[in-house]
Write an enzyme that holds these catalytic residues in place. Structure first.
Site, mmCIF file in Angstrom:
data_model
loop_
_atom_site.group_PDB
_atom_site.id
_atom_site.type_symbol
_atom_site.label_atom_id
_atom_site.label_comp_id
_atom_site.label_asym_id
_atom_site.label_seq_id
_atom_site.Cartn_x
_atom_site.Cartn_y
_atom_site.Cartn_z
ATOM 1 N N MET A 28 0.840 -1.200 0.000
ATOM 2 C CA MET A 28 0.000 0.000 0.000
ATOM 3 C C MET A 28 0.877 1.253 0.000
ATOM 4 O O MET A 28 0.411 2.347 0.359
ATOM 5 C CB MET A 28 -0.935 -0.015 1.206
ATOM 6 C CG MET A 28 -1.894 -1.208 1.153
ATOM 7 S SD MET A 28 -3.463 -0.918 1.978
ATOM 8 C CE MET A 28 -2.936 -0.716 3.660
ATOM 9 N N LEU A 31 6.664 3.221 1.318
ATOM 10 C CA LEU A 31 7.579 2.078 1.424
ATOM 11 C C LEU A 31 8.677 2.323 2.449
ATOM 12 O O LEU A 31 9.161 3.445 2.619
ATOM 13 C CB LEU A 31 8.218 1.798 0.058
ATOM 14 C CG LEU A 31 7.254 1.462 -1.085
ATOM 15 C CD1 LEU A 31 8.054 1.154 -2.348
ATOM 16 C CD2 LEU A 31 6.351 0.274 -0.727
ATOM 17 N N HIS A 32 9.081 1.240 3.108
ATOM 18 C CA HIS A 32 10.185 1.289 4.067
ATOM 19 C C HIS A 32 11.050 0.049 3.844
ATOM 20 O O HIS A 32 10.778 -0.756 2.928
ATOM 21 C CB HIS A 32 9.644 1.387 5.496
ATOM 22 C CG HIS A 32 8.592 0.373 5.811
ATOM 23 N ND1 HIS A 32 8.869 -0.986 5.890
ATOM 24 C CD2 HIS A 32 7.262 0.486 6.037
ATOM 25 C CE1 HIS A 32 7.763 -1.644 6.163
ATOM 26 N NE2 HIS A 32 6.753 -0.773 6.244
ATOM 27 N N GLY A 34 11.215 -2.665 5.364
ATOM 28 C CA GLY A 34 10.481 -3.934 5.441
ATOM 29 C C GLY A 34 9.963 -4.332 4.068
ATOM 30 O O GLY A 34 10.155 -5.466 3.610
ATOM 31 N N HIS A 35 9.324 -3.388 3.380
ATOM 32 C CA HIS A 35 8.899 -3.646 1.996
ATOM 33 C C HIS A 35 10.128 -3.971 1.134
ATOM 34 O O HIS A 35 10.093 -4.857 0.282
ATOM 35 C CB HIS A 35 8.220 -2.414 1.386
ATOM 36 C CG HIS A 35 6.962 -1.976 2.066
ATOM 37 N ND1 HIS A 35 6.853 -0.781 2.721
ATOM 38 C CD2 HIS A 35 5.745 -2.573 2.181
ATOM 39 C CE1 HIS A 35 5.629 -0.638 3.202
ATOM 40 N NE2 HIS A 35 4.932 -1.716 2.891
ATOM 41 N N GLN A 59 -10.494 -2.660 2.464
ATOM 42 C CA GLN A 59 -10.013 -3.314 3.684
ATOM 43 C C GLN A 59 -9.994 -2.380 4.884
ATOM 44 O O GLN A 59 -9.569 -2.764 5.968
ATOM 45 C CB GLN A 59 -8.632 -3.940 3.464
ATOM 46 C CG GLN A 59 -7.495 -2.951 3.286
ATOM 47 C CD GLN A 59 -6.230 -3.635 2.825
ATOM 48 O OE1 GLN A 59 -6.139 -4.137 1.706
ATOM 49 N NE2 GLN A 59 -5.229 -3.689 3.692
ATOM 50 N N ASP A 148 2.526 -9.180 9.083
ATOM 51 C CA ASP A 148 1.070 -9.347 8.992
ATOM 52 C C ASP A 148 0.797 -10.848 8.859
ATOM 53 O O ASP A 148 0.361 -11.331 7.817
ATOM 54 C CB ASP A 148 0.536 -8.564 7.789
ATOM 55 C CG ASP A 148 0.871 -7.092 7.890
ATOM 56 O OD1 ASP A 148 0.216 -6.392 8.665
ATOM 57 O OD2 ASP A 148 1.825 -6.636 7.224
ATOM 58 N N VAL A 174 10.939 -7.089 9.505
ATOM 59 C CA VAL A 174 12.095 -6.197 9.672
ATOM 60 C C VAL A 174 11.741 -5.179 10.759
ATOM 61 O O VAL A 174 10.657 -4.587 10.734
ATOM 62 C CB VAL A 174 12.432 -5.474 8.346
ATOM 63 C CG1 VAL A 174 13.613 -4.531 8.534
ATOM 64 C CG2 VAL A 174 12.722 -6.495 7.253
ATOM 65 N N SER A 184 4.302 1.387 7.672
ATOM 66 C CA SER A 184 3.998 2.699 7.083
ATOM 67 C C SER A 184 3.295 3.580 8.111
ATOM 68 O O SER A 184 3.487 4.794 8.144
ATOM 69 C CB SER A 184 3.108 2.526 5.859
ATOM 70 O OG SER A 184 3.684 1.610 4.967
#
Ligand code: AMP
Length: 265
Positions: A28, A31-32, A34-35, A59, A148, A174, A184
């Site tokens: 979504m 970005l960080h 982790g993405h 969602q 998630d 991460v 995010s």
């Protein structure tokens, strides 16, 4: 890097047939790292990496949460390019939901627990958009974060149940140096809230039962949605102000039964 804002344009590109083994990272945006870890894995394992950036309204059960979801498109594209993403798919609602959400994908058991018990319709929205994206992109592998975990498990189940020809790959969470899972939504924390947030991640690993963890977090000023251990994994969701944080940890070393809850040994 190609940026595709049109689903039909993307499908034309895919059908042209030169993409080879496709790795897909749905996000979504905002970005960080982790993405980034999902993207790096896809780039390593695939001929072509497709990143989708789409804040999926179906969602969200709270209009303010949707309106406040962080958005940083140009930084996202820079990061994607630096990580060697081949194609970024950024569809619109009209393209993804030509049916105006008349059709959806439901799971009626695990999706009702944990986050599903607190966010009405959340996982139906997630499964529906992921089904649409998998059908558009047709990846060999799709990458999702353990951060998630409930979502990852539900997507694995959906892919199996509907015989989708795609490998679902779970990637480790991460974290920042202080233990907070990257998200995010962390961008919406105030300085003071950000300082306090790692208490949540640490609390999940405490040698206390779920109720005791929840009350310790309440004492620390968190509004607790749930703390719940299932098998050897403890899941949690809390609010700091308006910002909802979720996390989960594997409880190593086994579990002992302790009243209605289980506690890490
Ligand atoms: P989101 O943009 O939050 O929907 O996340 C897109 C994907 O990135 C999902 O599969 C998430 O589980 C994954 N993800 C988000 N945060 C992290 C993290 N800290 N570590 C690993 N994966 C993550």
């Amino acid at each position: 890097m190609k940026v595709c804002t049109s689903v039909s344009e993307f499908i034309k590109l895919r059908k042209a047939g030169s993409l080879g083994r496709i790795g897909f990272v749905p996000t979504m945006g905002a970005l960080h790292i982790g993405h980034g870890s999902l993207i790096e894995r896809s780039v390593k394992e695939s001929d072509t990496t497709i990143l989708s950036i789409y804040v999926n309204p179906t969602q969200f059960d709270n209009v303010d949460d949707l309106a406040n979801y962080p958005d940083k498109n140009s930084a996202d594209l820079e990061l994607a390019e630096s990580l060697n993403v081949d194609v970024v798919l950024m569809p619109t609602y009209e393209q993804l939901y030509p049916d105006h959400y008349r059709y959806s994908v439901d799971e009626n058991k695990f999706s009702q627990q944990l986050c599903g018990a607190h966010r009405q319709g959340h996982f139906t929205g997630v499964l529906t958009v992921v089904m649409k994206l998998l059908n558009i992109v047709r990846p060999s592998s799709a990458y999702f974060g353990e951060k998630d975990q409930q979502q990852l498990r539900l997507i694995e189940g959906m892919v199996d149940s509907f015989f989708l020809d795609c490998q679902v790959i779970g990637c480790d969470t991460v974290r920042d140096d202080d233990g907070l899972a990257l998200s995010s939504r962390n961008l919406n924390l105030t300085v003071e809230q950000r300082r306090k947030a790692p208490v949540f991640s640490k609390a999940l690993t405490m040698l206390l039962n779920d109720d005791e963890v929840a009350s310790s977090l309440s004492d620390d000023g968190f509004k607790v949605d749930y703390i719940q251990t299932i098998g050897n994994r403890r899941y949690g969701a809390v609010f700091l102000g308006q910002v909802r944080l979720i996390d989960n940890v594997e409880l190593n070393g086994g579990l002992i039964k302790c009243g209605v809850n289980e506690v890490a040994q």
